[in-house]
Design a protein around this motif. Structure first.
Motif, PDB file in Angstrom:
ATOM      1  N   HIS B 178      12.553   3.944  -0.614  1.00  0.00           N
ATOM      2  CA  HIS B 178      11.681   3.033  -1.359  1.00  0.00           C
ATOM      3  C   HIS B 178      10.258   3.224  -0.849  1.00  0.00           C
ATOM      4  O   HIS B 178      10.070   3.679   0.300  1.00  0.00           O
ATOM      5  N   GLY B 179       9.278   2.846  -1.642  1.00  0.00           N
ATOM      6  CA  GLY B 179       7.880   3.013  -1.229  1.00  0.00           C
ATOM      7  C   GLY B 179       7.449   2.102  -0.101  1.00  0.00           C
ATOM      8  O   GLY B 179       6.408   2.333   0.532  1.00  0.00           O
ATOM      9  N   SER B 213       9.642  10.901   2.222  1.00  0.00           N
ATOM     10  CA  SER B 213       9.279   9.599   2.803  1.00  0.00           C
ATOM     11  C   SER B 213       8.020   9.027   2.172  1.00  0.00           C
ATOM     12  O   SER B 213       7.272   9.715   1.475  1.00  0.00           O
ATOM     13  N   ASN B 214       7.832   7.740   2.449  1.00  0.00           N
ATOM     14  CA  ASN B 214       6.692   7.015   1.895  1.00  0.00           C
ATOM     15  C   ASN B 214       5.436   7.150   2.755  1.00  0.00           C
ATOM     16  O   ASN B 214       4.414   6.528   2.459  1.00  0.00           O
ATOM     17  N   HIS B 257       7.658   7.183  -3.465  1.00  0.00           N
ATOM     18  CA  HIS B 257       8.413   5.948  -3.700  1.00  0.00           C
ATOM     19  C   HIS B 257       9.651   6.336  -4.498  1.00  0.00           C
ATOM     20  O   HIS B 257       9.540   6.719  -5.671  1.00  0.00           O
ATOM     21  N   TYR B 268      11.486   9.930  -8.098  1.00  0.00           N
ATOM     22  CA  TYR B 268      10.455   9.334  -7.251  1.00  0.00           C
ATOM     23  C   TYR B 268       9.072   9.499  -7.856  1.00  0.00           C
ATOM     24  O   TYR B 268       8.811  10.407  -8.640  1.00  0.00           O
ATOM     25  N   ILE B 371       2.731   2.363  -2.078  1.00  0.00           N
ATOM     26  CA  ILE B 371       3.536   3.365  -1.350  1.00  0.00           C
ATOM     27  C   ILE B 371       2.947   3.502   0.050  1.00  0.00           C
ATOM     28  O   ILE B 371       1.959   4.216   0.259  1.00  0.00           O
ATOM     29  N   ASN B 372       3.475   2.759   0.966  1.00  0.00           N
ATOM     30  CA  ASN B 372       3.045   2.889   2.370  1.00  0.00           C
ATOM     31  C   ASN B 372       4.114   2.292   3.282  1.00  0.00           C
ATOM     32  O   ASN B 372       4.808   1.347   2.893  1.00  0.00           O
TER      33      ASN B 372
END
Ligand SMILES: Cc1cc2nc3c(=O)[nH]c(=O)nc-3n(C[C@H](O)[C@H](O)[C@H](O)COP(=O)(O)OP(=O)(O)OC[C@H]3O[C@@H](n4cnc5c(N)ncnc54)[C@H](O)[C@@H]3O)c2cc1C
Lengths: 54, 489
Positions: B178-179, B213-214, B257, B268, B371-372
């Motif tokens: 997930h984001g 990955s985010n 994300h 994504y 997205i972090n």
């Protein structure tokens, strides 16, 4: 010829701008004598940070 | 006699409860409410997930340990908090629901003088369609977040190895699902342990490994990355992470994300707004974390959940939740005492406290999708915070209500992290890192936000030895065996 880490670099791909370790750096990672010395040094460094944090 | 109730017997709650029981002695009561019968040393689940350890190596029964410590152990999950009591009594209480075999579903109210919420994360698989649902992990991917998940992950992993041995190429996709995930470190460990095991099994050339990955850059780890001193330079973790991924021939997708998972495929969105797909044969994606969903009620029965908890379900503490944009963030936004601002006898520790904001810079795609990474609260800070909170409460019980509270801000605290990159007494490696402080303080340490004299990292066999020793040391400590108080968190 043994595959070197740098052979995994793809020109203008994701990893084109990174550094890769040479054979000596890779060998040292599992060299028991060198790693025993590193073990002591890393433990001391970690204990200092643990002390500072409590 | 005062009663301290600790919700959650994980890394943080167990530390808080065991120290409180020791400091308070038998004249006061410590109650632990936790749904599992076993304690789990979660970091070693990585090794369970590749078949290098069994579930029994990373778990032990809680009941005998709590009996020895004089702790009243309730195998149950907390459901709600009544911090003002109810219409019949002014005494605050928590409502719990038993999970203990034979008493499942039985409800009880437990009154408290002090309460610690250490319920950790809800593994929110349901946030991404296909990753899972309200019941937990879905059928298309695996997880290593619990010991049982890790056992299942290894079963699937071994099937892949068998396929590769028969000449079938396999694609491994590991990362975040997930984001807004945290815990990139666990996924990082898993992908390199998989790579190590594939080499050992002689099938590495039959496998394609990819990271998703985010993080906006590799090596962010949810802490905005870190700069380490190396060869006379202050070097970003990005360089080291990219170097390791290249050396081990692992490709990566970052700023992603994951918005949907199907059988053998993830969908994504990237930070540039593009929508993409990636196929896999085996995938381990960390779910986003949320609070466990405790409710709170006022004396008159009205719902005050929003007073006690942030919207993400984590407990509000003495943090600055009004810091606003990234440019305004300060190290001092981070909580020091973990006391709830409305109810002074309620505290949180570990993942259960609501952070003021992320540590990594917030980002979003042009479509507005955030997205972090969200902020990690790893083992060492979780333990230190648990102990500090227990100390504050014990002082208030033993020395009086006005005793000063102990402080343990993540902006004044370092963390030692050892990320496994493969298990083996003589061929294992791990990245041993320290970071000081966990939350960067750009006023005190201009540029990198961290003290580079105390922020370092290196990969090698020594790191693996340390990781393995820590496995035994922390289980020893959690079992309260001889000298447990001497082992630091
Ligand atoms: C796979 C993996 C690997 C990791 N590796 C590392 C590592 O190498 N180093 C490191 O420092 N950190 C690591 N971490 C992070 C570390 O596990 C966490 O920082 C730590 O567990 C947080 O402690 P906690 O007490 O807040 O939460 P937890 O340890 O998760 O404990 C929460 C407890 O609350 C209980 N609970 C849940 N709901 C309720 C309820 N309603 N009522 C009562 N109790 C409840 C849970 O059952 C659990 O026992 C890893 C995490 C994962 C998932």
């Amino acid at each position: 010829m043994e595959k070197k880490a740098e052979h995994n670099i793809k020109a203008y791909g994701n990893n084109f701008t990174t550094m890769t370790p040479g054979p000596l750096a890779i060998k040292l990672r599992t060299c028991k004598i060198w790693q025993f010395i590193r073990f002591i040094i890393i433990n001391i460094k970690m204990l200092i940070v643990v002390r500072k944090s409590h | 006699m005062a009663r301290l109730v600790v919700l959650g017997g994980g890394v943080s709650g167990h530390t808080a409860a065991t120290f409180a029981a020791k400091w308070l002695g038998s004249s006061h009561e410590v109650v632990v409410v936790t749904p599992n019968s076993k304690w789990n040393w979660i970091p070693s689940n990585i090794w369970v997930g590749v078949g290098q350890m069994g579930k029994e190596d990373v778990t032990f029964d809680l009941a005998p340990v709590y009996a020895k410590a004089g702790i009243n152990y309730k195998q149950a999950k907390a459901v709600s908090i009544n911090p003002e009591g109810n219409e019949r009594s002014d005494k605050p209480f928590v409502t719990i629901e038993y999970t203990l075999a034979g008493r499942e579903g039985e409800v009880e109210n437990i009154e408290y003088d002090y309460l610690i919420n250490a319920t950790g994360p809800k593994l929110n698989f349901g946030a991404t369609p296909g990753l899972g649902d309200a019941n937990g992990l879905g059928e298309f991917t695996v997880s290593v977040c619990t010991a049982d998940h890790a056992v299942h992950a290894n079963e699937e992993f071994q099937k892949c190895i068998q396929k590769m041995k028969k000449g079938e190429r396999q694609k491994f996709l590991i990362g975040t699902g997930h984001g807004l995930c945290t815990c990139q470190g666990a996924a990082f460990e898993y992908i390199f342990n998989i790579e190590h095991e594939l080499n050992k099994a002689g099938v590495r050339d039959m496998a394609d490994l990819k990271w998703i990955s985010n993080e906006s850059f590799l090596g962010d780890f949810g802490v905005g990355g870190l700069h380490m001193k190396s060869m006379g330079f202050a070097v970003s973790s990005k360089i080291f992470a990219e170097s390791l991924f290249t050396e081990r021939n692992v490709d990566w997708i970052i700023g992603a994300h994951v918005n949907k998972v199907e059988k053998g495929k993830v969908h994504y969105e990237l930070l540039d707004g593009s929508m993409n797909e990636e196929e896999f044969d085996f995938s381990m994606l960390i779910p986003p974390f949320a609070g466990v969903g405790l409710k709170a009620y006022a004396k008159d029965g009205s719902d005050i959940t929003a007073t006690l908890f942030a919207p993400n379900g984590f407990l509000k503490v003495d943090a600055n939740y009004a810091a606003g944009a990234y440019e305004n963030w300060k190290a001092s936004d981070w909580p020091k005492t973990y006391q709830n601002p409305t109810y002074g006898n309620i505290f949180a520790c570990g993942i259960a406290f609501a952070p003021p904001h992320p540590i990594s810079k917030p980002m979003s795609s042009p479509n507005g999708t955030p997205i972090n990474p969200t902020p990690p609260r790893t083992g060492m800070p979780s333990g230190i915070i648990g102990k500090a909170v227990a100390h504050s409460i014990c002082d208030r019980i033993l020395k009086g209500e006005s005793s000063p509270l102990h402080e343990a801000s993540m902006a004044n605290m370092g963390a030692a992290c050892v990320a496994s990159a493969g298990k083996g007494l003589f061929d294992g490696t791990a990245a041993a890192m320290t970071i000081y402080p966990v939350v960067p303080d750009f006023e005190k340490y201009p540029g990198t936000g961290r003290d580079t004299d105390y922020t370092f990292g290196e990969i090698g066999l020594a790191g693996h030895w340390i990781k393995h020793i820590l496995h035994h040391l922390f289980i020893w400590k959690a079992k309260l065996k001889t000298g447990w108080t001497m082992i630091p968190e």
